[in-house]
Design a protein around this motif. Structure first.
Motif, PDB file in Angstrom:
ATOM      1  N   VAL A  67       0.836  -1.202   0.000  1.00 28.35           N
ATOM      2  CA  VAL A  67       0.000   0.000   0.000  1.00 28.35           C
ATOM      3  C   VAL A  67       0.867   1.248   0.000  1.00 28.35           C
ATOM      4  O   VAL A  67       0.593   2.210  -0.725  1.00 28.35           O
ATOM      5  CB  VAL A  67      -0.962  -0.016   1.211  1.00 28.35           C
ATOM      6  N   ASP A  68       1.940   1.234   0.757  1.00 27.69           N
ATOM      7  CA  ASP A  68       2.831   2.388   0.808  1.00 27.69           C
ATOM      8  C   ASP A  68       3.490   2.626  -0.552  1.00 27.69           C
ATOM      9  O   ASP A  68       3.571   3.745  -1.032  1.00 27.69           O
ATOM     10  CB  ASP A  68       3.903   2.168   1.881  1.00 27.69           C
ATOM     11  N   ARG A  69       3.929   1.556  -1.206  1.00 29.83           N
ATOM     12  CA  ARG A  69       4.581   1.696  -2.513  1.00 29.83           C
ATOM     13  C   ARG A  69       3.563   2.097  -3.579  1.00 29.83           C
ATOM     14  O   ARG A  69       3.856   2.910  -4.456  1.00 29.83           O
ATOM     15  CB  ARG A  69       5.270   0.384  -2.896  1.00 29.83           C
ATOM     16  N   TYR A  70       2.366   1.559  -3.522  1.00 22.39           N
ATOM     17  CA  TYR A  70       1.352   1.830  -4.532  1.00 22.39           C
ATOM     18  C   TYR A  70       0.859   3.270  -4.476  1.00 22.39           C
ATOM     19  O   TYR A  70       0.688   3.916  -5.501  1.00 22.39           O
ATOM     20  CB  TYR A  70       0.189   0.844  -4.345  1.00 22.39           C
ATOM     21  N   PHE A  71       0.613   3.776  -3.280  1.00 23.38           N
ATOM     22  CA  PHE A  71       0.042   5.111  -3.159  1.00 23.38           C
ATOM     23  C   PHE A  71       1.084   6.223  -3.088  1.00 23.38           C
ATOM     24  O   PHE A  71       0.749   7.386  -3.195  1.00 23.38           O
ATOM     25  CB  PHE A  71      -0.867   5.188  -1.928  1.00 23.38           C
TER      26      PHE A  71
END
Length: 73
Positions: A67-71
């Motif tokens: 989630v951190d990498r995606y957003f």
């Protein structure tokens, strides 16, 4: 800064807080001791629950990383 004066406790107050035990009776086993004894008896269940906990924690960490990498890209 000054600290407020402490109130001295009397022997009657401390004696009333401690539960009475008979002189010859051993103290009740602690929660940790009972938990360890139960873990040794039910080894397979304990290992299964440990594995579930480890897998769940790893899954949460991987999901947070995704989630951190995606957003944030």
């Amino acid at each position: 800064m000054t600290q407020p004066p402490s109130i001295p406790t009397t022997s009657e107050e401390t004696a009333s807080e401690i539960p009475p035990t008979s002189a010859g009776a051993p103290p009740a086993p602690s929660y940790v001791k009972l938990a360890m004894r139960n873990m040794v008896r039910k080894r397979a269940t304990s290992l299964f629950h440990f594995a579930l906990t480890a897998a769940g924690l790893l899954g949460v960490l991987v999901a947070l990383a995704f989630v951190d990498r995606y957003f944030n890209s």
